[in-house]
Design a protein around this motif. Structure first.
Motif, PDB file in Angstrom:
ATOM      1  N   GLN A 185      -8.319   6.383 -32.677  1.00 42.69           N
ATOM      2  CA  GLN A 185      -7.793   7.688 -33.011  1.00 42.69           C
ATOM      3  C   GLN A 185      -6.688   8.181 -32.416  1.00 42.69           C
ATOM      4  OE1 GLN A 185     -11.607   9.932 -32.207  1.00 42.69           O
ATOM      5  NE2 GLN A 185     -12.420   8.792 -33.657  1.00 42.69           N
ATOM      6  N   HIS A 186      -6.257   7.451 -31.028  1.00 42.17           N
ATOM      7  CA  HIS A 186      -5.205   8.097 -30.067  1.00 42.17           C
ATOM      8  C   HIS A 186      -4.585   6.686 -29.682  1.00 42.17           C
ATOM      9  CE1 HIS A 186      -7.024  12.077 -29.982  1.00 42.17           C
ATOM     10  NE2 HIS A 186      -8.130  11.467 -29.813  1.00 42.17           N
ATOM     11  N   SER A 187      -3.833   6.028 -30.818  1.00 43.14           N
ATOM     12  CA  SER A 187      -3.154   4.783 -30.538  1.00 43.14           C
ATOM     13  C   SER A 187      -2.319   4.749 -29.325  1.00 43.14           C
ATOM     14  CB  SER A 187      -2.508   4.189 -31.828  1.00 43.14           C
ATOM     15  OG  SER A 187      -1.336   5.189 -32.186  1.00 43.14           O
ATOM     16  N   TRP A 188      -1.680   5.820 -29.005  1.00 46.10           N
ATOM     17  CA  TRP A 188      -0.674   5.860 -27.882  1.00 46.10           C
ATOM     18  C   TRP A 188      -1.601   5.645 -26.414  1.00 46.10           C
ATOM     19  CZ3 TRP A 188      -2.483   9.659 -24.609  1.00 46.10           C
ATOM     20  CH2 TRP A 188      -3.166  10.546 -25.018  1.00 46.10           C
ATOM     21  N   VAL A 189      -2.795   5.676 -26.476  1.00 45.02           N
ATOM     22  CA  VAL A 189      -3.586   5.436 -25.161  1.00 45.02           C
ATOM     23  C   VAL A 189      -3.311   4.066 -24.778  1.00 45.02           C
ATOM     24  CG1 VAL A 189      -5.536   5.226 -24.280  1.00 45.02           C
ATOM     25  CG2 VAL A 189      -5.159   7.282 -25.697  1.00 45.02           C
ATOM     26  N   LEU A 190      -3.077   2.926 -25.619  1.00 45.39           N
ATOM     27  CA  LEU A 190      -2.741   1.781 -25.181  1.00 45.39           C
ATOM     28  C   LEU A 190      -1.372   1.510 -24.485  1.00 45.39           C
ATOM     29  CD1 LEU A 190      -3.919  -0.246 -28.615  1.00 45.39           C
ATOM     30  CD2 LEU A 190      -4.956  -0.223 -26.310  1.00 45.39           C
ATOM     31  N   SER A 191      -0.349   2.450 -24.611  1.00 46.57           N
ATOM     32  CA  SER A 191       0.750   2.183 -23.754  1.00 46.57           C
ATOM     33  C   SER A 191       0.589   2.602 -22.421  1.00 46.57           C
ATOM     34  CB  SER A 191       1.801   2.850 -24.542  1.00 46.57           C
ATOM     35  OG  SER A 191       1.860   2.450 -25.757  1.00 46.57           O
ATOM     36  N   ILE A 192      -0.575   3.753 -22.013  1.00 46.21           N
ATOM     37  CA  ILE A 192      -0.589   4.049 -20.787  1.00 46.21           C
ATOM     38  C   ILE A 192      -1.854   3.739 -20.154  1.00 46.21           C
ATOM     39  CG2 ILE A 192       1.025   5.863 -21.335  1.00 46.21           C
ATOM     40  CD1 ILE A 192      -1.274   7.897 -21.852  1.00 46.21           C
ATOM     41  N   SER A 193      -2.828   3.352 -20.949  1.00 47.80           N
ATOM     42  CA  SER A 193      -4.171   3.155 -20.322  1.00 47.80           C
ATOM     43  C   SER A 193      -4.356   1.634 -19.775  1.00 47.80           C
ATOM     44  CB  SER A 193      -5.312   3.373 -21.447  1.00 47.80           C
ATOM     45  OG  SER A 193      -6.373   3.039 -20.588  1.00 47.80           O
ATOM     46  N   HIS A 194      -4.625   1.282 -18.553  1.00 46.92           N
ATOM     47  CA  HIS A 194      -4.611  -0.001 -18.306  1.00 46.92           C
ATOM     48  C   HIS A 194      -6.123  -0.232 -17.413  1.00 46.92           C
ATOM     49  CE1 HIS A 194      -0.164   0.145 -17.705  1.00 46.92           C
ATOM     50  NE2 HIS A 194      -0.474   1.417 -16.875  1.00 46.92           N
ATOM     51  N   ILE A 195      -6.473  -1.313 -17.818  1.00 49.89           N
ATOM     52  CA  ILE A 195      -7.665  -2.058 -17.362  1.00 49.89           C
ATOM     53  C   ILE A 195      -8.062  -2.136 -15.923  1.00 49.89           C
ATOM     54  CG2 ILE A 195      -9.396  -3.777 -17.662  1.00 49.89           C
ATOM     55  CD1 ILE A 195      -8.299  -4.585 -20.385  1.00 49.89           C
ATOM     56  N   ALA A 196      -8.148  -0.642 -15.395  1.00 48.35           N
ATOM     57  CA  ALA A 196      -8.295  -0.742 -14.014  1.00 48.35           C
ATOM     58  C   ALA A 196      -9.293   0.170 -13.728  1.00 48.35           C
ATOM     59  CB  ALA A 196      -6.848  -0.172 -13.346  1.00 48.35           C
TER      60      ALA A 196
END
Length: 250
Positions: A113-124
Motif C-alpha cells: 500500500q505504501h511502496s515508498w517504504v521499501l526505499s527507507i525501511s531496512h531490515i534492522a
C-alpha cells in the motif's frame, strides 16, 4: 566504563521523551502531524515528492519553521518509516501459527500500500514505537511455545524479511522492470521461455530442467497471493518443527 547511550532527537520526539521548553510560545504542530503530511505526499507523489519545502507547505509552515520540529529530511524519513505503520493485529487468543500468518500478511500488505517504504525501511532492529509494537505482538504470540526469547526475535525478523522481499517482488512485477520490458517479458511464462533459450544444461542442469519442464507456466503468481502463502507456509512449517524439537528436549 559503560558507553552512554541516548536516542537521537527525532526518536526522542517520537517516544515523547524530549524535554518541553518552559519558556517561549508552545509549538503549533507536533511531529505526528508533520509525519502524517509527509506520508500523504509520499503516497500521492512518491518519495521524490517529499522534501522539507513540500512538507512545510502541506502543514502551512515556512521551510525554516519546519526545522523547529524536524532537524533534517533524514529525520523526517525515520519518522515516516515508523509513522506509516498502523496498529498491529492483536493475537486475540489465536494459535501462534494463525497469528503469525496474519501478522506477516499484514506486514506485506502495508508495504504494497505504501511502496515508498521499501526505499527507507531496512531490515534492522526497529527503534520507533509503532514498529516495536509489531515486534512485541509477534513475540507475544509465541508465548508458551518453548522457544527462547532470542529464537522468538529471530522468527519475527525472518518473517519481516520475507514480507519485505515478497512485497518488493510483487511491486517490481506490477510496476515493470526495465530489463524485462526490453526483453518483452510480460509474466512468469515469458520469463521461463526466455531462460530455456539462455541456459546451458551442463552449467545449470537443475534450473534448465525446471524451465524446460514448464515450471513457470501457470505461475503468473508473481502478483498472486498463493505464491506468498506457499512461501509463508514453508517458513511457518520450519518454526513448527523448531517448536517440536524444543518440546522433545523438555
Amino acid at each position: 566504563m559503560a558507553r552512554e547511550r541516548s536516542l537521537p532527537p527525532v526518536l526522542q520526539r517520537m517516544w515523547g521523551l524530549e524535554a518541553v521548553p518552559r519558556r517561549g510560545p508552545r509549538p503549533r504542530l507536533d511531529l505526528a502531524t508533520i509525519t502524517a503530511a509527509a506520508i500523504e505526499i509520499a503516497d500521492s507523489e512518491g518519495l521524490a515528492g517529499v522534501s522539507m519545502a513540500s512538507v512545510a507547505a502541506q502543514v502551512g509552515l515556512t521551510t525554516t519553521a519546519l526545522y523547529r520540529y524536524v532537524d533534517s529530511k533524514q529525520d523526517l524519513l525515520t519518522a515516516m518509516a515508523d509513522g506509516v505503520a498502523p496498529p498491529p493485529p492483536e493475537p486475540g487468543g489465536r494459535h501462534w501459527r494463525d497469528y503469525l500468518a496474519l501478522w506477516t500478511q499484514a506486514h506485506r500488505d502495508l508495504v504494497l500500500q505504501h511502496s515508498w517504504v521499501l526505499s527507507i525501511s531496512h531490515i534492522a532492529p526497529p527503534l520507533g514505537p509503532r514498529r516495536l509494537l509489531w515486534l512485541d505482538r509477534a513475540l507475544a504470540s509465541l508465548d508458551g511455545t518453548g522457544l527462547d526469547e532470542g529464537e522468538k526475535v529471530n522468527v519475527a525478523s525472518t518473517l519481516t524479511g520475507y514480507a519485505l522481499t515478497d512485497a518488493a517482488l510483487v511491486l517490481s512485477a506490477t510496476e515493470g522492470v526495465p530489463e524485462f520490458d526490453e526483453a518483452g517479458i510480460e509474466g512468469a511464462a515469458d520469463y521461463g521461455e526466455l531462460l530455456v533459450g539462455m541456459l546451458d544444461p551442463e552449467t545449470y542442469p537443475a534450473l534448465s530442467a525446471a524451465m524446460r519442464a514448464g515450471a513457470m507456466h501457470g505461475v503468473e503468481g508473481w502478483v498472486d497471493d498463493e505464491d506468498f502463502r506457499f512461501g509463508l507456509r514453508l517458513l511457518l512449517d520450519g518454526v513448527e518443527q523448531l517448536i517440536e524439537r524444543r518440546a522433545e528436549k523438555d
